[in-house]
Each structure stands twice: as C-alpha cells, then as structure tokens.
Design an enzyme around this catalytic site. Structure first.
Site, PDB file in Angstrom:
ATOM      1  N   GLY A  89       0.825  -1.197   0.000  1.00  0.00           N
ATOM      2  CA  GLY A  89       0.000   0.000   0.000  1.00  0.00           C
ATOM      3  C   GLY A  89       0.859   1.246   0.000  1.00  0.00           C
ATOM      4  CB  SER A  90       1.651   3.892  -1.350  1.00  0.00           C
ATOM      5  OG  SER A  90       2.553   2.857  -1.648  1.00  0.00           O
ATOM      6  CG  ASN A  91      -0.921   7.099   2.944  1.00  0.00           C
ATOM      7  OD1 ASN A  91      -2.001   6.549   2.741  1.00  0.00           O
ATOM      8  ND2 ASN A  91      -0.279   7.020   4.106  1.00  0.00           N
ATOM      9  CG  ASN A  98      -2.904   1.757  -1.121  1.00  0.00           C
ATOM     10  OD1 ASN A  98      -2.387   2.065  -0.060  1.00  0.00           O
ATOM     11  ND2 ASN A  98      -2.218   1.686  -2.244  1.00  0.00           N
TER      12      ASN A  98
END
Length: 840
Positions: free
Chosen positions: A244-246, A518
C-alpha cells in the site's frame, strides 16, 4: 498459448535517446545508451546516511555505477532476487523453505516461475529490447559482478557470504527478474495453484528426471519421491503482502508557494526483496533525478523528482489477470480437451526440469508436468476451483492469463519518467509504454499542475466481457468470493489481447490536488469523482478505507489558516500519527466503558466458553490516551486492540452513503457488542502480558535480525499508526514469509490480533518505507526524505539502522542534497569506478 507483444515503438525510443533536459537551460545534449570507448566509468559520492550520488557519461556506465553501489549495500538481496526468479532455489537450498518440513516452497517457486516462462521470455528478448534498457541492464550486471570480484564473495554481507548461490550474474538473469517482477500483482500469486494443477486422477508431484536419476537416488538410499506435505493451497489473493501507499500531489491552488508539492509515502515490506533504496543518478546535461527504487531495478528511479517534476506511486486496486473457466469435453475423460467457439482444443502438456538438492552434496534433476490452454497455464484451488467436476456437476478446468506477461516496458517507462521535462512529456510515457505494472501514478510540476493516472497494466476486455462481469449473477458472485475475475473460456469474445490503452485509463488533472491511499480512482479528488472505466480498475460508490478517509480529512484540516499547504505542513500531517477511527468513536466509547465501570463484561472465547472480563483498567488507559500514536502515547495500543475487534464487526450507527463517501459510515453504536469488543481487546493485552497504559514505544518496535536469523540485539521504539485504526503513517508486523530466503526472525502472533506474546508487542516489519516531500520553489525543487529501515540490509554496515535510529528518536525527514553544492558540502566518501570491457 497466446502471447502479448510489447512493441519497441522506434519513434519514441529515438525521441528519448536524442532529447533530454539540461537543467540550467543550456542546449540539450544527446543521451547515449552504450559506452563508446570500451571503458565504463562512474563516480559514486555518498552523502549522509550512505546515500549514493552516481554520475556517468552514458546509460551503460550509469547502470554500472548503480549496480556496484547497490551491491555495496545489498548484495545478498540481489543474489536472492536472481536465485528466486531464475528458478534456482531448490538447486541451492533444497525443496523446502523449512528443511525437511515438506512445505515444498522452493519447488513451488522454481517450477512456478519456470511455468510462467519468464526465463524463456528473457532469453528470447534480450537482443531485441531497446538500446536504453539493454545498456542499463548491461551496466548494472557488470557493476554487481565487479563488486563481487573486487570484494570477494567470502567478504560480503555475513548473511550470504560464501554461499554458493552468490555468484556473477548475466544480463538474462536480470531481464528474467524484471519480467517476473511485472507479474507480482498477478501470476506471482498463483504459483502454488499452478504447481498443484494436474488432470483428473493424475499426480502433480515432481519426479526424477530420468531412470538413471531414480537409480542414483536408490543407490544412495534416498527416496525417489520428494517428501511433500503440501496443505492449505487456498485461493490466490490479489495483494497477499497488503502492499500500500499514501500519495498527495498538491497543485498551485492548494500550495502555499503556488507551485507543485508532493508527498510520497509507500508502505512496503521492511525485509525481503521488495525494499526501496535511495539514489541520485546524473548524466551531465541529460539526466538528473533523485529518489528511490525497488531492489534490483537497474539504474532508474521509481519514486522521485527531477528539476521539473516530482512523482510517486501507490498500489492500484486494479486487476491484472483474468481466470478463464474452461468447458471440458465430457467425451475426453482425461480432461485434456476443452471447447472454444464450438471447436475442440487440446490442453498442452510441457515437462519442466529443475535441479534439487535432495541432501547435502547430492543435487539431481526433478521434472514436473505443467499444462496450458490458449489463455495460459492451468491452475487449481482444491475444493473450490477444480480440474474435473465442480459442485454444479460441470466438467471444468481453470486457466490464467496475465496482462503483464512478457512486459518489456518497465525500464523504458520509468526512464521516460526520469527524463521528462514537463507534464506533457510525462503523460506521453503512459501513451507509449505500459511499464508501471501495478501502480497508480501521481505527479506534480513546477507550474503547479497535479496529475493522477491508474495506468497499471489492466486487461482490455471486450464490451461483452465487461457486461458479463457486471450483470451475470454467477460471475458477479464468483468475483466476490474469489477476489478476482473469472470469465468463460469457451468463446473468444471473453478473451483479451493486450492492456487498456492510455485513453481509457482513469486519470485526472487539477490545480488543487489529487490523492490516493489505495482505494480506487473514484475519489482521487472528491470534488470531481472519476467514473466509467473498466470494472477491472476497482469500481465506484464503495466505502473507503479508514486510512483513505484519514488522508482526505487531513487534506482539508491539516493545511495552514489559508487552507494551503507548505512543505512543513505536509510533513507535519504525515507525522501527526492520527487515527480516523479514534477521532470518530473514542468519545462515545469512553462514555460506554466508563458507565460500565467495574462490572464485568461477558464474552465467549473461541471454544465457546463464557468469560467474565473487567474492562476498567483498559477504559482508564483510553481515558488518558492522547488520541495519537506517538512513541510516548499511553494507551494507544489498547485502542488498536479495540480497533482490531471492531474491524471484524463494525458497529456504525450511520451507514455508508455514496453521496457522503469521505465521512460515512460514522458514529459508534451504543450496544453490548462495543463493550464485548473492548473486553476481547483487554484479553489480548493480558495474553501478551502488556499493561493497557504502557507507552506505545514500549510495545511497538523494529528489530534487525542477526545474520543467523536470531533476534537482533537492538530494539528501536517506533511511533506510527496502523491501517486497522485508520492511521496514515502506518506500520505493522508481518507474521508470514516475505518471499525471501534471507535470515529473518519470525515471531508468532496471538490469534486474532497483531500482538505477539513472544515479542511482548508489535515487532514491525512492514509499512512506511521511503518517505519524501518535494516542494517546487522559484529556485527549483527542494526535498526532504527518509528511509525508515535505512539503506543496507548488511548488519555490519554503518547504514543498516542509522535512519531507523533517527526516526525512532523523533520522526522527521532530512534534507535531500540535490544541487551540486549541497552534494559537495555533504559528501562523506567518494569512489571512482573504472572497468575495461574491451575484451568482453
């Protein structure tokens, strides 16, 4: 089998070779792919925290410098990547991940990637890939090999020093690894399912490659049958590592400077082969890019910035594979004939062979049959997706087709991003290439434009196939149950021939912001929802994760009084350690638990027994909690344990409303379930022997394993939240294998929680990794960043934990030297590399 083709697009390659930016505004220089005098030269300067700044005169020499510098920090990681994707684990390490266990994981890996034909594709393509890509791969390979030759395999990182699987590599080895990496979000998750696929009544097990091999094993008193105790071969998951990531790309209208501002916050494993590595690459007058790249990426920056643009990526919700249900011909009881548009088609059988170390000093070849339809390899999920008669009485089999198969665009695409001088050139790379494989891309530029696209490689389905996935009740239900799309394999109408083109990919350009955490493309900016792309991209009108809602909320309330962000305010938001769930339900939860007082809460355990739990101490800890996940926050972990239970059965008073997607569902229900969830959290804390009012830093930590895999001697307290409570800067423990064979101490978790009694807390090994904030000013980009797990996996390196210690003491980013004067002022070491390749 069908093959997807990735044309080299000569016009665009020529464009990249002959044009790039000279950042001072001087006339453009030509980008040269291969070294022209037969001597590779690169300059490697390392600044604070061991960050390499690599300068060369052409792409091959640049790759040479990058490969050498990466090997200095992470030689074992690259050796493990090469061994994994080139199907050599069983040769060096035996059939099992845990020796003698019968888990067969090394066999599954080796036969699996061989079945996906990544090595064969690399061998067939190495001489036809673009000159730019070939030059970077060639140089990178030579740089790694040069490091091994100069240092000696016995003198490298103790985790793999002297191991037989650490050896010089080839260009084909590297290209194989790139092709396999492209399959990470798709076929890679089906390796075990492909391994166990066999026609009805036949065995999937490997067998001695010849009668002579079987006789050799018998003479040595070794069984010709491998001890396979495979179990729990379940349905493949789309994102088993929960990557995941922001990402925020803030434009002129929401930036205090009126220019572009970027936040990059990928959440990736801290161990294994998916670690990021910070680097700066320069070819004077041509290329100047800073950022980070995944391990084994040959000379390109995946997440970074240049003089004109900054970009980052998040893991896309899109699907990259299609499973096809084959209609088997009942007249052929062998299960090797299927029907396609009324005609009979034969399932093809191939025999693959890998070397297996069956006992110390004895390595012999074992073979295995794998099977293919025109769509791709067959797979089985025992009890769910069979090869044979299913629960409805149909005679079926299942085949897999991956849109990233033979994807040769990865290096060229990211190189194009690295070279882009403006947003038009940046967008052009997505029109020409399909190399970002599984990512959303968010970018901003010096002019204050903010751009989003999900151009991850997604199958381009026909209108018939799209309609079927949306309206056919059986296919809709199968998609919900399995997590991936299954289409009929009896008609070419449902097949696809390539990826969705740029024109049909979800994208958005604005002057305020675009964001992603995500969830799908839908709410990239809530003021302008995106709608209409293929169902495979993830969909619309769905409840957002708590983390996505936290990000959307901070974009509205974490800016300055003028509603615009400075770089410092973006960094402060990143490290605010807020919890969306706490901000929504904590007040009501405290009212309920304080009203309960010392009266026990009755709950049932997993065995069905009724337990009486006093929640007063947990309630008291939550009363004094500051609502954040700072290192010194008391009671934060108690709320996390409540959140863990809440997620299993959310008690929302206000349901999700697609017209208010960033604020619903909301409001905690006042009922017995809420208190039972708090009681279950209390029991988990007691089982781990952790006081509910402890500081978070006393129970949440990172720890680097010793070279033998034993627990390390240093625990670093870590601030940070978790997805479960709606955090933004998130970390979590991973209690499963990380896809690597490198030493790692694997703690055990308690049932139903992320807590480990053995570790007495949360032993973090996943989450925020490379963190970066880039702000464009009148004088160009100004950036700050941090690698939370540091640059090197080598426990003897001074850069194994230096950035981790900095984060532990106080989460903050550090200035990134990008200008020559800043690099020169912060240089800690310098290395001039030179390699004569004229005799090669």
């Amino acid at each position: 089998m069908s093959h997807l083709h990735w044309p080299l697009r000569p016009f665009f390659i020529s464009f990249l070779i002959t044009t790039t930016a000279f950042t001072s505004g001087c006339p453009q220089k030509k980008l040269t792919a291969f070294d022209e005098d037969g001597i590779l030269e690169a300059r490697v300067r390392r600044t604070d925290f061991g960050v390499p700044h690599i300068q060369a005169g052409n792409l091959e020499s640049l790759g040479f410098g990058v490969g050498y510098a990466f090997a200095q920090d992470n030689a074992c990681v690259l050796a493990d990547i090469i061994m994994k994707y080139n199907s050599r684990r069983a040769r060096y390490l035996g059939p099992d991940r845990v020796p003698g266990s019968g888990d067969g994981l090394h066999l599954i890996n080796d036969f699996g990637f061989m079945a996906l034909e990544v090595r064969a594709q690399a061998e067939a393509s190495i001489d036809t890939i673009s000159a730019n890509q070939h030059a970077l791969i060639s140089g990178y390979t030579k740089g790694y090999n040069h490091y091994l030759e100069q240092t000696g395999v016995d003198n490298i990182d103790p985790a793999c020093a002297g191991k037989p699987w650490v050896h010089p590599i080839t260009e084909v080895d590297m290209l194989t690894s790139l092709l396999a990496t492209a399959l990470l979000p798709g076929s890679n998750n089906f390796l075990a399912a492909i391994f166990v696929a066999a026609p009805p009544g036949q065995s999937f097990a490997p067998f001695p490659a010849s009668a002579e091999v079987a006789q050799t094993l018998t003479k040595k008193a070794l069984s010709p049958q491998l001890n396979l105790a495979l179990h729990n071969i379940a349905l493949p998951k789309k994102n088993p590592l929960e990557l995941g990531s922001n990402a925020w790309a803030i434009g002129a209208d929401k930036s205090a400077r009126g220019r572009g501002l970027l936040l990059a916050n990928p959440h990736f494993p801290h161990t294994g082969i998916l670690r990021f590595w910070q680097l700066h690459t320069t070819i004077p007058g041509v290329l100047d890019v800073m950022g980070s790249a995944l391990a084994g990426t040959p000379g390109i920056v995946n997440i970074g910035f240049n003089e004109h643009l900054a970009w980052t990526h998040t893991f896309s919700t899109a699907e990259h594979v299609i499973a096809y249900q084959l209609e088997l011909d009942p007249a052929d009881t062998s299960g090797l004939t299927y029907r396609m548009d009324g005609a009979g088609k034969t399932i093809q059988r191939k025999t693959l062979t890998v070397d297996v170390a069956v006992t110390p000093g004895v390595t012999v070849p074992f073979s295995k049959h794998v099977y293919y339809s025109e769509q791709g390899p067959l797979f089985v999920a025992p009890g769910q997706l069979p090869w044979g008669t299913d629960t409805q009485g149909n005679f079926v089999a299942f085949a897999l087709k991956d849109a990233n198969r033979s994807n040769l665009d990865i290096v060229d695409h990211w190189l194009g991003l690295n070279l882009a001088r403006n947003l038009n050139e940046f967008r052009a790379t997505f029109k020409q290439y399909n190399g970002v494989i599984f990512n959303n891309t968010l970018a901003t530029d010096a002019d204050g434009n903010a751009f989003y696209i999900d151009d991850s490689t997604v199958p381009q389905l026909s209108a018939t196939a799209e309609q079927a996935l949306r309206t056919n009740p059986l296919l809709v239900q199968l998609r919900k149950l399995t997590g991936f799309s299954i289409l009929p394999g009896n008609s070419a109408l449902f097949d696809f021939s390539g990826p969705v083109p740029y024109e049909n990919a979800p994208r958005l350009e604005r002057r305020d912001f675009v964001q992603n955490s995500n969830d799908s493309y839908w709410l990239t900016n809530p003021a302008q929802p995106i709608s209409g792309p293929s169902i495979l991209y993830g969909g619309e009108n769905k409840a957002q994760t708590l983390r996505s809602r936290m990000g959307q909320k901070m974009l509205q309330d974490a800016a300055g009084n003028d509603g615009k962000f400075s770089a410092a305010e973006v960094e402060a938001a990143l490290f605010s350690q807020r919890s969306y769930l706490a901000e929504n339900v904590l007040e009501e939860l405290l009212v309920q638990c304080q009203s309960q007082g010392d009266v026990p809460v009755l709950i049932k355990n997993a065995a069905g027994e009724t337990l009486s739990v006093n929640i007063a101490d947990t309630c008291a800890a939550l009363t004094q909690w500051d609502g954040h996940f700072h290192r010194d926050s008391r009671g934060a972990h108690a709320f996390r344990e409540f959140a863990e239970q809440f997620a299993k059965n959310p008690q929302w008073a206000v349901p999700f409303d697609a017209n208010q997607p960033t604020t619903t569902p909301n409001t905690l229900l006042a009922n017995e379930f809420t208190l039972q969830q708090l009681a279950a959290a209390t029991l988990n804390l007691q089982a781990a022997d952790i006081a509910p009012d402890a500081e978070l830093g006393d129970v949440q930590f990172i720890e680097r394993a010793n070279p033998d895999g034993s627990p390390g001697n240093e625990r670093l307290p870590f601030a940070g939240s978790n997805n479960i409570e709606g955090g933004f800067n998130v970390f979590r423990p991973v209690y499963t294998l990380d896809g690597s064979t490198l030493p790692r101490h694997l703690y055990k978790s308690l049932p139903g929680t992320q807590l480990s009694a053995e570790a007495q807390g949360y032993p973090l090994d996943y989450g925020s990794s490379w963190m970066m904030v880039v702000e464009f000013t009148r004088k160009g980009p100004k950036a700050r960043g941090l690698m939370t797990y540091s640059q090197s996996v080598d426990t003897t390196s001074p850069h194994a934990l230096d950035q981790s210690r900095l984060y532990s003491a106080q989460p903050r980013l550090q200035p990134i030297p990008f200008r020559e004067r800043d690099i020169a002022a912060n240089t800690q070491s310098e290395l001039r590399l030179r390699l004569d390749i004229r005799a090669d």
